[in-house]
Design an enzyme around this catalytic site. Structure first.
Site, short mmCIF file in Angstrom:
data_model
loop_
_atom_site.label_atom_id
_atom_site.label_comp_id
_atom_site.label_asym_id
_atom_site.label_seq_id
_atom_site.Cartn_x
_atom_site.Cartn_y
_atom_site.Cartn_z
N GLU A 98 9.31 16.46 -3.74
CA GLU A 98 9.45 15.89 -2.39
C GLU A 98 10.24 16.84 -1.49
OE1 GLU A 98 8.45 13.84 -0.43
OE2 GLU A 98 8.13 11.85 -1.22
N ASP A 102 14.47 9.65 1.91
CA ASP A 102 15.10 9.03 3.08
C ASP A 102 15.38 7.56 2.74
OD1 ASP A 102 15.43 7.97 5.75
OD2 ASP A 102 14.37 9.70 6.54
N PHE A 151 17.87 14.57 12.44
CA PHE A 151 16.41 14.71 12.36
C PHE A 151 16.09 16.17 12.08
CE2 PHE A 151 12.61 12.17 13.16
CZ PHE A 151 11.67 13.14 12.88
C1 PRP Z 1 8.14 11.90 4.52
C2 PRP Z 1 8.62 12.82 3.40
C3 PRP Z 1 8.72 11.90 2.23
C4 PRP Z 1 9.02 10.55 2.84
C5 PRP Z 1 10.45 10.21 2.64
O1 PRP Z 1 6.76 11.79 4.46
O2 PRP Z 1 7.73 13.87 3.19
O3 PRP Z 1 7.51 11.85 1.50
O4 PRP Z 1 8.74 10.65 4.23
O5 PRP Z 1 10.80 9.05 3.33
P1 PRP Z 1 11.15 7.69 2.62
O6 PRP Z 1 12.18 7.98 1.57
O7 PRP Z 1 11.71 6.87 3.75
O8 PRP Z 1 9.92 7.07 2.07
P2 PRP Z 1 5.88 11.22 5.67
O9 PRP Z 1 5.52 9.79 5.36
O10 PRP Z 1 6.55 11.48 6.97
O11 PRP Z 1 4.56 12.09 5.53
P3 PRP Z 1 4.47 13.70 5.52
O12 PRP Z 1 4.97 14.15 4.18
O13 PRP Z 1 3.03 13.97 5.72
O14 PRP Z 1 5.33 14.23 6.66
#
Ligand code: PRP
Length: 179
Positions: A98, A102, A151
């Protein structure tokens, strides 16, 4: 530095050092095995490619696109599988890669899915950890860098699908996303 950033969090050299440490940790943990490394797209793509190439242990690779942010800056809380894995995870040592943990929702969704499909083990390596935003009690097994509630974008991480190709990670100016 990109004009939309207020500062750099990790430059190219700092990223390379974090990648090398994470690869060494994985090499030690998985010596003598062939784990299946899974990139959670799109955010982890840069980190994933650097990490698996820095490892000495042979790994197989697969990809899954999971998204919960859409085009905004706030998570919807419901990670959606946009593209599934090509390979079976049954009986495999899975290493999930990952870019950031978050809320933790994506991690829990992936863990339940992969263990539910019969994986032998599930290990998570994340470039960033943002513990202040956690809503579910979950943690990567290895996190390279802990960050506050800024951010951040670059090196795979986006805001509204932008900035992913920057070769460093920086803090986005508030004026960019608080319009
Ligand atoms: C982001 C990041 C993680 C996830 C983490 O992906 O890449 O996979 O959010 O956040 P969380 O712990 O709140 O679930 P996103 O859904 O933005 O897609 P992306 O990877 O295409 O940017």
């Amino acid at each position: 530095m990109h004009k939309d950033l207020e500062s750099i969090v990790l430059d190219k050299d700092q990223i390379a050092a974090k990648v090398a440490d994470a690869a060494a940790w994985l090499d030690k943990k998985f010596a003598g095995t062939t784990p299946l490394a899974i990139s959670v797209l799109k955010g982890s793509v840069m980190f994933f490619c650097d990490l698996v190439r820095a490892m000495e242990t042979p790994v197989q690779i697969d990809f899954m696109t999971v998204s919960s942010y859409g085009t905004g800056s706030k998570s919807t809380g419901v990670p959606k599988i946009v593209m599934d894995l090509a390979a079976s995870v049954e009986g495999r040592d899975v290493v999930l890669v990952e870019d950031i943990v978050d809320s933790g929702n994506t991690l829990v969704r992936m863990r339940d899915l992969i263990m539910g499909r019969g994986a032998k083990s599930f290990t998570v390596v994340s470039l960033f950890d943002k513990p202040s935003r956690r809503v579910v009690d979950v943690k990567a097994d290895y996190s390279c860098f802990e960050i506050g509630d800024e951010f951040i974008v670059g090196y795979g991480l986006d805001y509204a699908q932008q900035y992913r190709t920057l070769p460093y990670v920086g803090i986005l100016k508030r004026s960019v996303y608080e319009k």
